[in-house]
Design an enzyme around this catalytic site. Sequence first.
Site, PDB file in Angstrom:
ATOM      1  N   GLY A  81       0.832  -1.202   0.000  1.00 45.38           N
ATOM      2  CA  GLY A  81       0.000   0.000   0.000  1.00 45.38           C
ATOM      3  C   GLY A  81       0.865   1.251   0.000  1.00 45.38           C
ATOM      4  CG  ASP A 266      -4.522  -7.420   9.934  1.00 49.87           C
ATOM      5  OD1 ASP A 266      -4.126  -7.657  11.093  1.00 49.87           O
ATOM      6  OD2 ASP A 266      -3.751  -7.263   8.970  1.00 49.87           O
ATOM      7  CG  HIS A 290      -1.707  -3.369   9.800  1.00 51.85           C
ATOM      8  ND1 HIS A 290      -1.978  -2.114   9.327  1.00 51.85           N
ATOM      9  CD2 HIS A 290      -1.329  -4.086   8.703  1.00 51.85           C
ATOM     10  CE1 HIS A 290      -1.769  -2.079   8.013  1.00 51.85           C
ATOM     11  NE2 HIS A 290      -1.373  -3.269   7.612  1.00 51.85           N
ATOM     12  CB  ILE A 291      -0.233  -9.438  12.058  1.00 56.31           C
ATOM     13  CG1 ILE A 291      -1.598 -10.065  12.398  1.00 56.31           C
ATOM     14  CG2 ILE A 291       0.364  -8.754  13.275  1.00 56.31           C
ATOM     15  CD1 ILE A 291      -1.508 -11.234  13.387  1.00 56.31           C
ATOM     16  N   GLY A 292      -1.280  -8.619   8.630  1.00 57.46           N
ATOM     17  CA  GLY A 292      -1.563  -9.292   7.354  1.00 57.46           C
ATOM     18  C   GLY A 292      -0.330  -9.870   6.681  1.00 57.46           C
TER      19      GLY A 292
HETATM   20  C1  8YV Z   1       2.712  -3.852   5.904  1.00 59.64           C
HETATM   21  C2  8YV Z   1       0.563  -3.455   4.585  1.00 59.64           C
HETATM   22  O1  8YV Z   1       3.201  -4.729   6.830  1.00 59.64           O
HETATM   23  O2  8YV Z   1       1.841  -3.833   2.648  1.00 59.64           O
HETATM   24  C3  8YV Z   1       0.947  -3.180   3.171  1.00 59.64           C
HETATM   25  O3  8YV Z   1       0.342  -2.289   2.557  1.00 59.64           O
HETATM   26  O4  8YV Z   1      -0.394  -2.966   5.050  1.00 59.64           O
HETATM   27  C4  8YV Z   1       1.396  -4.394   5.404  1.00 59.64           C
HETATM   28  O5  8YV Z   1       1.708  -5.519   4.675  1.00 59.64           O
HETATM   29  C5  8YV Z   1       2.576  -2.539   6.531  1.00 59.64           C
HETATM   30  O6  8YV Z   1       2.057  -1.667   5.613  1.00 59.64           O
HETATM   31  C6  8YV Z   1       3.921  -2.021   7.028  1.00 59.64           C
HETATM   32  O7  8YV Z   1       4.421  -1.035   6.201  1.00 59.64           O
END
Ligand code: 8YV
Length: 325
Positions: A81, A266, A290-292
């Site tokens: 993101g 999450d 937020h552990i995706g």
């Molecule tokens: C990250 C996430 O761990 O990749 C993304 O957009 O939301 C997560 O996988 C998080 O953004 C840390 O920067």
Amino acid sequence: VSAGRKVVATRKLLPASQERLEQQGFELIQWPKDSSMPRDTLLKDIKGAEGLICMLSDKIDKQVFEAAGPGLKVVSTMSVGYDHIDLKAAKENNVKIGYTPDVLTDATADLTVLLTLAAARKMKSGVRAAETGEWREWRPDWLCGYQFKGKTLGVVGIGRIGQAVASRLKAFGIDRVVYWGRSEKPELKESLNADFVSFDELTASSDFIVACCALTPETKEVFNYKAFKNMKKNAIFVNTARGGVVDQDGLVKALQENLIAGAGLDVTTPEPLPTDHPLFKLGNCVILPHIGSATIEARETMGDMCVDNVLAALEDKEIPFVLKY
Ligand code: 8YV
């Protein structure tokens, strides 16, 4: 060769990433604590840096680019993101953006399935009951949730992660997949037998609704009270995208009024979510921090990609995982 050339990281990097940067002779300034670099430190340390490694919770805006000065070549975010980066300001300052797509798709899709199952099978209430002694007699109607067979899955944002979620849940018996997003993707008819529908049709017809979209002006708070009210009473809502796609007060109200059966989140607004937030009090809402993308495999590869992006930019080579914007 590279003495005095500075790279700033807003977090303590994985040891392998640190080593690679330092071996190349770059001066690595990273926040030494288990937290993120405070903004005033970032604005100070970024001055004269050529590379910045950041995460989603760092706001990379005009002020950061201005504080960096003209030498900044790349912002390398350890995420797929990029809603935390002001792309207009990046362009104006001629800064390239590196990111980490693909490698976290499986991890995030797995976690989306986990949250969908957890919410559908009342895992939070079940764990609580087992741990608190509320678990007594077996009862035929106790802690009964929903299964997937024959049901409809609605995916909001059917990119890499959304598609991976849909194919996983089809293996659990999902019958129909509908999706809503920026545009119809005809190839998904073939691969997932998925139909493009309006947002209202998706919310009204799906038993499981997953948000896997980017946070954009079109998706901001698209899941509001009205959207939850439009959902089926047995609907399970899961968000592994960004907290900002949900009007959280609307979700609290919808869950309190049992307009939907449950939610798995999450991502929240803010992150971390204060522990006294009403969502934590609800038995039908499972929340993760937020552990995706938090698997060893994904995070190690994300760390490598992040450094690959910085090193390439600083050597004036093509950035391997560059955001085209
Ligand atoms: C990250 C996430 O761990 O990749 C993304 O957009 O939301 C997560 O996988 C998080 O953004 C840390 O920067």
